[in-house]
Design an enzyme around this catalytic site. Structure first.
Site, PDB file in Angstrom:
ATOM      1  N   ARG A 102      66.689  65.842 -51.865  1.00 33.07           N
ATOM      2  CA  ARG A 102      67.195  65.335 -50.697  1.00 33.07           C
ATOM      3  C   ARG A 102      66.548  65.929 -49.170  1.00 33.07           C
ATOM      4  O   ARG A 102      67.043  67.367 -49.176  1.00 33.07           O
ATOM      5  CB  ARG A 102      68.791  64.952 -50.282  1.00 33.07           C
ATOM      6  CG  ARG A 102      68.897  64.648 -48.962  1.00 33.07           C
ATOM      7  CD  ARG A 102      70.473  64.240 -48.789  1.00 33.07           C
ATOM      8  NE  ARG A 102      70.638  63.061 -49.360  1.00 33.07           N
ATOM      9  CZ  ARG A 102      71.662  62.418 -49.369  1.00 33.07           C
ATOM     10  NH1 ARG A 102      73.024  62.746 -48.665  1.00 33.07           N
ATOM     11  NH2 ARG A 102      71.887  61.112 -49.760  1.00 33.07           N
ATOM     12  N   HIS A 129      65.432  55.895 -49.601  1.00 32.16           N
ATOM     13  CA  HIS A 129      66.437  56.184 -50.376  1.00 32.16           C
ATOM     14  C   HIS A 129      66.428  55.312 -51.460  1.00 32.16           C
ATOM     15  O   HIS A 129      67.527  54.421 -51.602  1.00 32.16           O
ATOM     16  CB  HIS A 129      67.774  56.001 -49.401  1.00 32.16           C
ATOM     17  CG  HIS A 129      69.051  56.768 -49.962  1.00 32.16           C
ATOM     18  ND1 HIS A 129      68.953  57.362 -51.200  1.00 32.16           N
ATOM     19  CD2 HIS A 129      70.396  56.612 -49.640  1.00 32.16           C
ATOM     20  CE1 HIS A 129      70.308  57.961 -51.211  1.00 32.16           C
ATOM     21  NE2 HIS A 129      71.107  57.314 -50.368  1.00 32.16           N
ATOM     22  N   GLN A 132      69.964  54.738 -53.839  1.00 33.73           N
ATOM     23  CA  GLN A 132      70.990  53.841 -53.518  1.00 33.73           C
ATOM     24  C   GLN A 132      70.313  52.397 -53.684  1.00 33.73           C
ATOM     25  O   GLN A 132      71.039  51.650 -54.218  1.00 33.73           O
ATOM     26  CB  GLN A 132      70.917  54.007 -52.023  1.00 33.73           C
ATOM     27  CG  GLN A 132      71.909  53.361 -51.261  1.00 33.73           C
ATOM     28  CD  GLN A 132      73.284  53.930 -51.595  1.00 33.73           C
ATOM     29  OE1 GLN A 132      73.792  55.004 -51.428  1.00 33.73           O
ATOM     30  NE2 GLN A 132      74.068  52.924 -52.219  1.00 33.73           N
ATOM     31  N   ASP A 225      74.094  50.183 -42.236  1.00 33.88           N
ATOM     32  CA  ASP A 225      74.228  51.491 -42.377  1.00 33.88           C
ATOM     33  C   ASP A 225      74.387  52.002 -41.091  1.00 33.88           C
ATOM     34  O   ASP A 225      74.415  51.600 -39.992  1.00 33.88           O
ATOM     35  CB  ASP A 225      72.645  51.972 -42.928  1.00 33.88           C
ATOM     36  CG  ASP A 225      72.694  53.461 -43.234  1.00 33.88           C
ATOM     37  OD1 ASP A 225      73.530  54.011 -43.509  1.00 33.88           O
ATOM     38  OD2 ASP A 225      71.513  53.788 -43.160  1.00 33.88           O
ATOM     39  N   CYS A 268      76.026  51.816 -47.978  1.00 31.96           N
ATOM     40  CA  CYS A 268      75.579  52.966 -48.651  1.00 31.96           C
ATOM     41  C   CYS A 268      76.687  54.069 -48.309  1.00 31.96           C
ATOM     42  O   CYS A 268      76.586  54.908 -49.317  1.00 31.96           O
ATOM     43  CB  CYS A 268      74.074  53.432 -48.423  1.00 31.96           C
ATOM     44  SG  CYS A 268      74.024  54.024 -46.700  1.00 31.96           S
ATOM     45  N   ARG A 296      75.863  54.339 -58.201  1.00 31.57           N
ATOM     46  CA  ARG A 296      74.991  55.402 -57.949  1.00 31.57           C
ATOM     47  C   ARG A 296      74.813  56.041 -59.181  1.00 31.57           C
ATOM     48  O   ARG A 296      73.742  56.445 -59.639  1.00 31.57           O
ATOM     49  CB  ARG A 296      75.294  56.556 -56.835  1.00 31.57           C
ATOM     50  CG  ARG A 296      75.579  55.801 -55.338  1.00 31.57           C
ATOM     51  CD  ARG A 296      74.236  55.431 -54.815  1.00 31.57           C
ATOM     52  NE  ARG A 296      73.221  56.864 -54.791  1.00 31.57           N
ATOM     53  CZ  ARG A 296      73.215  57.964 -53.999  1.00 31.57           C
ATOM     54  NH1 ARG A 296      74.055  57.641 -52.959  1.00 31.57           N
ATOM     55  NH2 ARG A 296      72.540  58.835 -54.333  1.00 31.57           N
TER      56      ARG A 296
HETATM   57  N1  NVA Z   1      70.508  56.225 -43.178  1.00 37.20           N
HETATM   58  C1  NVA Z   1      71.415  57.219 -43.516  1.00 37.20           C
HETATM   59  C2  NVA Z   1      71.906  57.225 -45.105  1.00 37.20           C
HETATM   60  C3  NVA Z   1      72.947  58.006 -45.489  1.00 37.20           C
HETATM   61  C4  NVA Z   1      73.140  57.993 -47.090  1.00 37.20           C
HETATM   62  C5  NVA Z   1      70.982  58.759 -43.369  1.00 37.20           C
HETATM   63  O1  NVA Z   1      69.941  58.786 -43.449  1.00 37.20           O
HETATM   64  O2  NVA Z   1      71.788  59.427 -42.717  1.00 37.20           O
END
Ligand code: NVA
Length: 316
Positions: A102, A129, A132, A225, A268, A296
């Site tokens: 990440r 992502h 997800q 989101d 998510c 997940r």
């Molecule tokens: N768009 C959000 C997703 C978190 C899982 C972020 O990048 O923080």
């Protein structure tokens, strides 16, 4: 053949995505049937950004597959500053059978993949992502049956990682993907163009609108989101304060009422009740966010074991 990675959703073909979703469903039914990592083989899991679900679901996934999750604090390692991403990749590639990362820019994970010589999995970047989205597609399949032909509506920040991954991953699955977002928060043009191409190939479609009601009307699935993604904290007051450009894209019970009567709601997580979603929606009967969160684990077991198998098939 080269090493396969999951850096963005369209690193998989439509057939491969379908096979991974099928594999995830089998794994969910028989959680300890896949022992691809028995040894235990090591999977390096690195975080340059905050996490809860991703760390716990990858840790559990790797353990279920018989492996060992080697969790690395990316801030402590200071990847790309203390030493180059290429050197980190070379080190990790000698210890681990796969690397899960990440991080911030997409170019960082691309560099990792270029040097690691083992599969690299994107556990969220600023742009995508994909893990997800596999979990989300699995969840939609569980609740709706076949994916192709369903109408999927995402409302909120159209330029973030989730919007981009829904565009590519949804198009690959043959969904009719609608994005409802303000004009100033559009998806990146090249990602939109790629999604349109994939949708045309798979029989789906892509619709971009700044009208949240048009986006969700008749939809089978409604998703949103956070309005402030990790790394955008300095924009918090613009994105979330009074006069937020996203206010009308909040998934309220009123907005949800425009979707199909049997529509499901996805998020998510983490969720900010009272901002992008009302508590009545996320905690209500149409919400499937806890299935989505659980999936997940299953989806990541499927993609990790598939990638490691592909790599072994190369004889490495
Ligand atoms: N768009 C959000 C997703 C978190 C899982 C972020 O990048 O923080």
């Amino acid at each position: 053949m080269t090493v396969r990675h999951l850096l963005r959703d369209d690193d998989l073909t439509a057939a491969e995505q379908a096979a991974i979703l099928e594999r995830a469903a089998r794994i969910k039914a028989h959680p300890f049937s896949d022992r691809t990592l028995v040894g235990p083989e090591v999977v390096a899991v690195l975080f340059d950004k905050q996490t809860l679900r991703t760390q716990v679901s990858f840790s559990a996934a790797i353990a279920h597959l018989g492996g060992f999750p080697m969790i690395v604090d990316g801030k402590l390692a200071n990847i790309g500053v203390r030493e180059s991403i290429a050197d980190v990749a070379r080190v990790l590639g000698r210890e681990a059978v796969a690397i899960v990362w990440r991080t911030h820019g997409q170019e960082r994970i691309e560099e990792m993949a270029a040097y690691a010589e083992v599969p690299v999995v994107n556990a969220l970047t600023d742009d995508f992502h994909p893990c997800q989205i596999l979990a989300d597609l699995m969840t939609i399949r569980e609740h709706k049956g076949e994916l192709a032909g369903l109408t999927f509506a995402y409302v909120g920040d159209g330029g973030n990682n989730m919007a981009h991954s829904y565009l590519l991953g949804g198009a690959l699955a043959g969904l009719h993907v609608r994005i409802g977002t303000p004009a100033a928060y559009q998806p990146k043009p090249e990602i939109l163009a790629r999604a349109q191409q994939l949708a045309a190939e798979q029989g789906g479609s892509i619709t971009l609108t700044d009208d949240p009601i048009a986006a969700v009307t008749g939809a089978d699935v409604v998703a949103t989101d956070t309005w402030v993604s990790m790394g955008q904290e300095e924009e918090l007051s613009t994105r979330k304060g009074s006069g937020s450009p996203f206010t009308k894209y909040a998934v309220t019970t009123e907005l949800m009422a425009h979707a199909d009567a049997d529509a499901i709601f996805l998020h998510c997580l983490p969720a900010y009740r009272g901002f992008e979603v009302d508590a009545d929606v996320i905690d209500g009967p149409q919400s499937v966010v806890w299935d989505e969160s659980e999936n997940r684990l299953h989806a990541q077991k499927a993609v990790l074991s598939w990638l490691v198998e592909q790599h072994r098939d190369l004889g490495r």
